[in-house]
Every structure is written in C-alpha cells, then in structure tokens.
Design a protein around this motif. Sequence first.
Motif, PDB file in Angstrom:
ATOM      1  N   GLN A  13      26.183  14.458 -21.396  1.00 53.27           N
ATOM      2  CA  GLN A  13      26.087  13.800 -22.391  1.00 53.27           C
ATOM      3  C   GLN A  13      27.125  13.443 -24.075  1.00 53.27           C
ATOM      4  O   GLN A  13      26.937  14.000 -24.487  1.00 53.27           O
ATOM      5  CB  GLN A  13      25.098  14.882 -23.055  1.00 53.27           C
ATOM      6  N   ALA A  14      27.895  12.252 -23.441  1.00 53.01           N
ATOM      7  CA  ALA A  14      29.351  12.285 -24.135  1.00 53.01           C
ATOM      8  C   ALA A  14      28.076  11.464 -25.905  1.00 53.01           C
ATOM      9  O   ALA A  14      29.165  11.528 -26.447  1.00 53.01           O
ATOM     10  CB  ALA A  14      29.907  10.912 -23.618  1.00 53.01           C
ATOM     11  N   GLN A  15      26.882  10.781 -25.120  1.00 45.01           N
ATOM     12  CA  GLN A  15      26.952  10.558 -26.755  1.00 45.01           C
ATOM     13  C   GLN A  15      25.902  11.281 -27.604  1.00 45.01           C
ATOM     14  O   GLN A  15      24.644  10.594 -28.914  1.00 45.01           O
ATOM     15  CB  GLN A  15      25.535   8.691 -26.324  1.00 45.01           C
ATOM     16  N   ASN A  16      25.400  12.302 -27.332  1.00 50.26           N
ATOM     17  CA  ASN A  16      24.188  13.566 -27.213  1.00 50.26           C
ATOM     18  C   ASN A  16      25.479  14.161 -28.640  1.00 50.26           C
ATOM     19  O   ASN A  16      26.334  14.701 -29.085  1.00 50.26           O
ATOM     20  CB  ASN A  16      24.823  14.556 -26.515  1.00 50.26           C
ATOM     21  N   LYS A  17      24.576  13.365 -30.306  1.00 46.71           N
ATOM     22  CA  LYS A  17      25.217  13.829 -31.186  1.00 46.71           C
ATOM     23  C   LYS A  17      25.093  15.726 -31.315  1.00 46.71           C
ATOM     24  O   LYS A  17      25.891  16.336 -32.147  1.00 46.71           O
ATOM     25  CB  LYS A  17      24.892  13.037 -32.777  1.00 46.71           C
TER      26      LYS A  17
END
Length: 158
Positions: A13-17
């Motif tokens: 979840q690298a893009q999970n802010k």
Amino acid sequence: LQMLEQQVVGGEQAQNKDLKEKHERRRKYADERRLQLVAALQEASEDSSEQALLNVYDSIQEEVRAKSKVLEKLRAAETEIKDLQLEFGLEKMDYLSTIRRQERDLMLCQQLLDQVHSLVRRDCNYSNLERIRRESVWDEESGCWRIPEPAIQKTHLP
C-alpha cells in the motif's frame, strides 16, 4: 520498470496516504516519548543527587528505599527505551523484507511478461504493451487495475 518499482517500493500500500500518516504519527509519538524518557532520566539523576545531598534521612533504610525508587524509575525508563528501539527495529526489518519480496515478485512478473509477450498474436490488442499501459485505469474502489479486454483486430483490405 522504474515506474512500477516506484509504485511498489514501500509495501503493498505504497500509495495509501492513511497508512503513511499512521506510520508518521507513530514515529512522532515514539520520538516524543523517547525525548520525554531522556528528560525524565536526566531529571531523575539530578533529583537523586540533590536528594542525597539535601535530604537528611532518619535511617539508612529510608535512604536505601528512596534511592531504590529512583533506580527503579531509571530502569523502567531504560527498559521502555529498549522496547521502543526493538519495536522500530522489527518494523524496519519487516519493511525491508516486504520490499525484497515485492522486488522478487516484480522481477518474476517482468520475466513472465517478457516470455509470454512473444507468444501473443500480432493482431491481438495485447501485442502492444505500451498501449495496454496507456489504456489501463486504476480503480480506487476495488484497489486494482482495470485493463482492456483482449480483442483480435482484423484488418480488412479493400
């Protein structure tokens, strides 16, 4: 490949802010707690030396009890610091293993893609990988890519 690596590095979840913010809050909390513990250790060491000089104890046993309490607080603070360091060390190891595993998976997928690409028919829309990448859309709700359906493109000559 570099674009895929940038998206993958940092976990699934690298893009999970929200996840990034959660990790940042935990790191800040741990840093604040560590600073508080260091300050408490310094304060405790100053207090114990002042207490030993200023307080007159009725007996040696009272002095031993007072110093034992201070020593207990110091040991508890040191234990908590070690626990925090261990926790972050384990988290770091977990992140690194996740990154390594994802890099291996990415390499496998890339090698499979390279091998299978030569087997795709030339008149299929999947023969042009760049076109497929351009036409693919990320779906936020399902958390996966929507790629175009495979189709055979027959050319009709006049």
